[in-house]
Write a protein that holds these residues in place. Structure first.
Motif, short mmCIF file in Angstrom:
data_model
loop_
_atom_site.label_atom_id
_atom_site.label_comp_id
_atom_site.label_asym_id
_atom_site.label_seq_id
_atom_site.Cartn_x
_atom_site.Cartn_y
_atom_site.Cartn_z
N ALA A 1 -3.69 -0.31 6.17
CA ALA A 1 -4.68 -1.10 6.16
C ALA A 1 -4.85 -2.15 5.00
N SER A 2 -3.60 -2.63 4.43
CA SER A 2 -3.65 -3.50 3.28
C SER A 2 -2.50 -4.75 3.68
N ALA A 3 -2.67 -5.60 3.07
CA ALA A 3 -1.73 -6.73 3.42
C ALA A 3 -0.30 -6.58 2.76
N HIS A 4 -0.34 -5.91 1.50
CA HIS A 4 0.83 -5.82 0.93
C HIS A 4 1.66 -4.39 1.55
N GLY A 5 0.79 -3.65 2.05
CA GLY A 5 1.27 -2.02 2.25
C GLY A 5 2.59 -2.33 3.00
N GLY A 6 2.69 -3.11 4.05
CA GLY A 6 4.14 -3.10 4.86
C GLY A 6 5.40 -2.99 3.80
N GLN A 7 5.34 -3.90 2.80
CA GLN A 7 6.21 -3.77 1.83
C GLN A 7 6.72 -2.67 1.17
N ILE A 8 5.58 -1.77 0.96
CA ILE A 8 5.57 -0.44 0.14
C ILE A 8 6.24 0.57 1.22
N ASP A 9 5.89 0.20 2.42
CA ASP A 9 6.49 1.32 3.52
C ASP A 9 7.84 0.75 3.74
N PHE B 1 -4.44 2.00 1.70
CA PHE B 1 -4.24 0.75 1.15
C PHE B 1 -3.10 0.57 0.43
N ARG B 2 -2.18 1.70 0.45
CA ARG B 2 -0.81 2.03 -0.22
C ARG B 2 -1.19 1.37 -1.93
N VAL B 3 -2.17 2.06 -2.30
CA VAL B 3 -2.58 1.76 -3.76
C VAL B 3 -3.02 2.98 -4.53
N LYS B 4 -2.28 3.12 -5.54
CA LYS B 4 -2.49 4.32 -6.41
C LYS B 4 -2.30 3.88 -7.97
N GLN B 5 -3.38 4.11 -8.84
CA GLN B 5 -3.37 3.68 -10.22
C GLN B 5 -3.86 4.64 -11.09
N ASP B 6 -3.48 5.17 -12.38
CA ASP B 6 -3.93 5.91 -13.07
C ASP B 6 -5.19 5.17 -13.83
N ALA B 7 -6.29 5.76 -13.99
CA ALA B 7 -7.47 5.21 -14.92
C ALA B 7 -7.33 6.12 -16.24
N ILE B 8 -7.07 5.33 -17.22
CA ILE B 8 -7.05 5.80 -18.68
C ILE B 8 -7.82 5.50 -19.36
N PRO B 9 -8.44 6.62 -20.34
CA PRO B 9 -9.42 6.22 -21.26
C PRO B 9 -9.04 5.32 -22.31
N GLY B 10 -10.19 4.18 -22.57
CA GLY B 10 -9.76 3.37 -23.59
C GLY B 10 -8.91 2.13 -22.96
N LEU B 11 -8.62 2.06 -21.62
CA LEU B 11 -7.89 1.06 -21.08
C LEU B 11 -8.67 0.56 -19.77
N THR B 12 -8.58 -1.01 -19.77
CA THR B 12 -9.30 -1.22 -18.39
C THR B 12 -7.80 -1.82 -17.63
N ILE B 13 -7.60 -1.19 -16.48
CA ILE B 13 -6.40 -1.56 -15.66
C ILE B 13 -6.64 -2.43 -14.66
N PRO B 14 -6.23 -3.53 -14.44
CA PRO B 14 -6.67 -4.29 -12.98
C PRO B 14 -5.52 -3.86 -12.04
N ILE B 15 -6.08 -3.47 -10.71
CA ILE B 15 -5.13 -3.53 -9.44
C ILE B 15 -5.72 -4.38 -8.42
N TRP B 16 -4.76 -4.86 -7.39
CA TRP B 16 -5.42 -5.62 -6.37
C TRP B 16 -4.82 -5.30 -5.28
N PHE B 17 -5.57 -5.64 -4.18
CA PHE B 17 -5.07 -5.54 -2.52
C PHE B 17 -6.09 -6.29 -1.58
N VAL B 18 -5.60 -6.52 -0.45
CA VAL B 18 -6.27 -7.11 0.47
C VAL B 18 -6.49 -6.25 1.59
N PRO B 19 -7.93 -5.49 1.99
CA PRO B 19 -7.85 -4.74 3.02
C PRO B 19 -7.93 -5.37 4.10
N THR B 20 -7.17 -5.09 5.28
CA THR B 20 -7.16 -5.94 6.48
C THR B 20 -8.03 -5.33 7.58
#
Ligand SMILES: [Cu+2]
Length: 265
Positions: free
Chosen positions: A11-19, A184-203
């Motif tokens: 259900a995301s725009a980039h997910g086909g590439q991951i698959d 969405f084929r999205v997975k990212q660690d959330a780490i204390p002290g850091l702000t980590i941006p991730i992006w995706f387009v839900p379709t």
């Protein structure tokens, strides 16, 4: 093309590439498995004890196994440099411009997801650890700050508009968590002290997904993908993907609700 992998619906725009990357990796690894498995079996039979009672000091003189190893290394290098690194760069380095995207902050804590929308002004209100209250204000948002007037916060509920780039700024209040939404084929660690941006387009909206899967109770789920403590298993958030109009209406009603003066204060 990758249905045989049995992945959750996409259900995301980039997910086909991951698959397709996951698919190709499986195919290459299967070829390697067959290759090395046959080589191993061949060696067991060819160099069996009854045929070679005494060790041979010269050893193998042909170079075919070296060529084979080089070929395997080349295939792995192709996987890495032609597929994985460009895909990683596209996902991580090329963020959509913030004025086209919806920027939302998601802060993990033991054991919940705090969601923070900046509202129409696009500015996240000031937060202060002194204002933090686990029940009424888990992010310590300063409602006196003008930028915070139109901010919206929710607990474990992430509302998103369909077909628009979403930038999630991931944070953590305590330990390492991981923001994973399989569809969405999205997975990212959330780490204390850091702000980590991730992006995706839900379709696909939640309503459309319910129709497609035939499951009227279907929900996109944020699963914490790092073992983060005793309550890890109940650290679930829900994502509701809506049409742009539905999302605007939801955001507007939340702004009105949350900016209203608190009668108990
Ligand atoms: Cu967690």
């Amino acid at each position: 093309m990758t249905e045989w992998l049995g992945l959750p619906p996409l259900a995301s725009a980039h997910g086909g590439q991951i698959d397709s990357l996951i698919g190709w990796t499986h195919i290459f690894m299967f070829v390697l498995f067959i290759g090395w498995g046959s080589f191993f079996t061949y060696c067991l039979i060819r160099f069996r004890r009854s045929r070679n009672p005494v060790a041979d000091y010269a050893g193998v003189t042909s170079h075919s196994s070296s060529y084979l190893e080089v070929a395997v290394a080349v295939v792995e290098a192709i996987l890495l440099f032609a597929f994985s690194i460009p895909l990683w760069a596209a996902r991580v380095d090329r963020m959509p411009p913030a004025n086209e995207a919806l920027v939302v902050q998601v802060t993990g804590e033991q054991f919940a997801w705090n969601v923070h929308y900046p509202g129409p002004d696009g500015v996240f209100g000031r937060t202060d650890i002194k204002l933090l209250d686990l029940q009424s204000n888990p992010l310590g948002l300063d409602r006196e700050d003008p930028a915070a007037k139109d901010d919206v916060t929710t607990l474990n509920q992430l509302y998103l508009p369909v077909n628009r780039p979403i930038i999630v700024r991931l944070k953590s209040k305590d330990v390492i968590h991981s923001f994973g939404v399989p569809e969405f084929r999205v997975k990212q660690d959330a780490i204390p002290g850091l702000t980590i941006p991730i992006w995706f387009v839900p379709t696909i909206t939640t309503a459309e997904m319910r129709r497609q899967t035939g499951k009227p109770e279907f929900q996109y789920e944020i699963a914490c993908a790092q073992l983060c403590g005793l309550g890890h298993a109940r650290m679930r958030g829900f994502v509701t993907v809506q049409t742009a109009e539905e999302f605007q209406a939801w955001l507007q009603s939340e702004i009105e609700l949350q900016s209203a003066p608190d009668p108990f204060r």
